[in-house]
Design a protein around this motif. Structure first.
Motif, PDB file in Angstrom:
ATOM      1  N   LEU A 369       0.820  -1.215   0.000  1.00 23.10           N
ATOM      2  CA  LEU A 369       0.000   0.000   0.000  1.00 23.10           C
ATOM      3  C   LEU A 369       0.852   1.264   0.000  1.00 23.10           C
ATOM      4  CD1 LEU A 369      -2.798  -1.040   2.537  1.00 23.10           C
ATOM      5  CD2 LEU A 369      -2.890  -1.071   0.040  1.00 23.10           C
ATOM      6  N   PHE A 370       2.087   1.171   0.495  1.00 26.25           N
ATOM      7  CA  PHE A 370       2.968   2.340   0.484  1.00 26.25           C
ATOM      8  C   PHE A 370       3.311   2.778  -0.937  1.00 26.25           C
ATOM      9  CE2 PHE A 370       4.081   0.811   4.847  1.00 26.25           C
ATOM     10  CZ  PHE A 370       3.745   1.978   5.524  1.00 26.25           C
ATOM     11  N   PHE A 371       3.284   1.845  -1.874  1.00 24.13           N
ATOM     12  CA  PHE A 371       3.581   2.192  -3.262  1.00 24.13           C
ATOM     13  C   PHE A 371       2.456   3.000  -3.908  1.00 24.13           C
ATOM     14  CE2 PHE A 371       6.398  -1.401  -2.493  1.00 24.13           C
ATOM     15  CZ  PHE A 371       7.577  -0.965  -3.086  1.00 24.13           C
ATOM     16  N   PHE A 372       1.291   3.061  -3.237  1.00 18.15           N
ATOM     17  CA  PHE A 372       0.182   3.871  -3.733  1.00 18.15           C
ATOM     18  C   PHE A 372       0.352   5.344  -3.362  1.00 18.15           C
ATOM     19  CE2 PHE A 372      -3.163   0.207  -3.564  1.00 18.15           C
ATOM     20  CZ  PHE A 372      -2.390  -0.512  -4.464  1.00 18.15           C
ATOM     21  N   CYS A 373       1.319   5.622  -2.465  1.00 15.53           N
ATOM     22  CA  CYS A 373       1.478   6.976  -1.930  1.00 15.53           C
ATOM     23  C   CYS A 373       2.464   7.783  -2.766  1.00 15.53           C
ATOM     24  CB  CYS A 373       1.908   6.900  -0.469  1.00 15.53           C
ATOM     25  SG  CYS A 373       0.738   5.992   0.570  1.00 15.53           S
ATOM     26  N   ASN A 374       2.776   8.988  -2.303  1.00 16.31           N
ATOM     27  CA  ASN A 374       3.564   9.943  -3.082  1.00 16.31           C
ATOM     28  C   ASN A 374       5.069   9.686  -2.939  1.00 16.31           C
ATOM     29  OD1 ASN A 374       3.761  12.185  -4.829  1.00 16.31           O
ATOM     30  ND2 ASN A 374       4.208  13.533  -3.088  1.00 16.31           N
TER      31      ASN A 374
END
Length: 451
Positions: A369-374
């Motif tokens: 899910l961190f890869f969905f962030c900026n």
């Protein structure tokens, strides 16, 4: 299956020596007549409106001890920016400071924890004292050097700093080994105090770093005054934990023996036998595997926290990188603290060792899910264009870390026999150190992925 908690009160000779139930039955009347109970009020003021019981004093003692255990690590970690600038940005010494510090610390911890766990017949109070004194001395030395010789930046000084980091890890191992052995005997609530203390040691440096950047954005790296104060504060915190331990250990059962000696208290009580690692692993395999897995997964969080920025960088100072990134570290640590604190309530404690292992593995679902962030490489085009989503994700990741880890350590004593509790405390620290070392290596994979 874990053992059930007994309603029968258990007494202890001291923080450093466990008394078997058999021996207690032989001398119960003498113990009861001469020993303070956990509920004994040892301090009160304002006509008894505010009271401090022995149990509360013990809780705060172990909380403070574990603040002092993790604080030195956070201190060296927070000082990375200072030492990198000190050795010259871009130089070989500055480029290798962080990685060398991590390597020296984790390898030392793993090696010494493995050794100490084999030395099961020890005065664990003395181990804590020794560890505290080592770290107290180290940070006093660092404070004096940075105060009187602030320009030292040679390769020799770099080596000297790494030596101090190694010695600090040695001190931390003694503290950690002794502390975990004792809390396994005293009960789960004290293990929870240990977990909360570690979380507090993570929260406070994050707050200090964020406030420093917020209040003194242009001066935070221009002087060594701040780092000297930070080193002195570390020594003071360690000193406080020693004093609390000495005060707490005064309230021990009066069994007519000196706790500094390791001889049996009674001729009717035989010395404990050495507990082989194979026996401990057979009983604790799911719990120690959980501890290992928790750290392996958790240590990817700093990689993302350092490389994910706000989706609203123009909103002002709070969303600028030098404030937003320390704020995210604070959010994660607050989640970690909250996860550990809820374990003070029995209904939130998971007691099944198999469920704890499954819990530790399932935490990995947070990572993609961190890869969905900026992320920096996304160039301002994240899949989820929301700071709130990222903040809640970091809080959740921290909460599950603190909760899962606390449940593990609080249940260690329930899966071993009474005479194995102290040995189990040292045994778990091996997997804690191994998890940290493996997690550090695992995090490099994500450094390569997001670079």
């Amino acid at each position: 299956m874990p053992k059930k908690f007994s309603d029968e009160p258990v007494e202890y000779e001291s923080l450093g020596r466990y008394e078997s139930q058999e021996h207690l039955n032989l001398s119960a009347q003498r113990i009861i007549s001469s020993s303070p109970s956990d509920h004994t009020v040892i301090f009160s003021f304002y006509d008894g409106r505010f009271q401090l019981s022995l149990a509360q004093l013990r809780y705060f003692t172990f909380l403070s001890i574990d603040i002092s255990i993790l604080w030195p690590w956070n201190c060296f970690l927070s000082a990375s920016v200072y030492f990198i600038k000190k050795f010259g940005a871009g130089s070989n010494l500055s480029n290798n400071y962080s990685s060398t510090m991590m390597t020296v610390s984790t390898l030392t911890s793993f090696a010494l924890n493995s050794y100490l766990s084999t030395k099961q017949f020890a005065n664990f109070v003395n181990r804590i004292k020794l560890g505290c004194l080592i770290n107290f001395s180290i940070f006093i030395i660092l404070s004096l050097i940075e105060l009187f010789w602030p320009t030292l930046n040679s390769g020799s000084y770099f080596t000297f700093v790494m030596l101090l980091i190694l010695l600090s890890s040695v001190g931390t191992c003694f503290q950690q080994n002794g502390c975990m052995a004792i809390v396994n005997v005293l009960g789960p609530i004290y293990a929870q105090a240990v977990m909360v203390g570690q979380a507090i040691a993570g929260v406070l440096p994050s707050i200090a770093l964020m406030l420093s950047n917020l209040l003194y954005p242009s001066k935070s790296d221009d002087s060594n005054g701040g780092i000297v104060i930070y080193f002195v504060a570390t020594s003071i915190i360690t000193l406080i934990s020693i004093l609390l331990l000495l005060i707490t250990n005064r309230y021990k059962d009066d069994l007519g023996t000196d706790i500094e000696h390791e001889s049996p208290i009674s001729s009717q009580q035989q010395p404990s036998e050495y507990v082989p690692f194979a026996v401990l692993f057979d009983k604790l395999k799911f719990i120690v595997s959980s501890i290992f897995t928790i750290f392996v997964i958790t240590l990817v969080f700093p990689v993302f926290a350092s490389n994910i920025t706000s989706v609203n960088p123009n909103w002002g100072k709070l969303t600028s990188d030098n404030i937003y990134i320390p704020f995210i570290f604070l959010v994660w640590n607050l989640g970690d603290l909250a996860g550990r604190m809820v374990c003070a309530y029995p209904q939130f404690v998971i007691s099944s060792d198999r469920k704890l292992l499954l819990y530790s593995v399932l935490r990995f679902v947070n990572v993609p899910l961190f890869f969905f962030c900026n992320l920096s490489k996304n160039k301002g085009n994240p899949i989820v264009d929301s700071d709130l989503f990222y903040i809640l994700l970091q809080f959740t990741f921290g909460f599950t870390n603190g909760h899962n880890l606390s449940c593990c350590f609080m249940n260690v004593a329930n899966y071993v026999d009474d005479e194995q509790k102290e040995a189990a405390g040292g045994f778990t620290t091996i997997f804690l150190s191994l998890g940290l070392a493996a997690g550090s290596i695992f995090s490099y994979l994500f450094v390569l992925i997001i670079s």
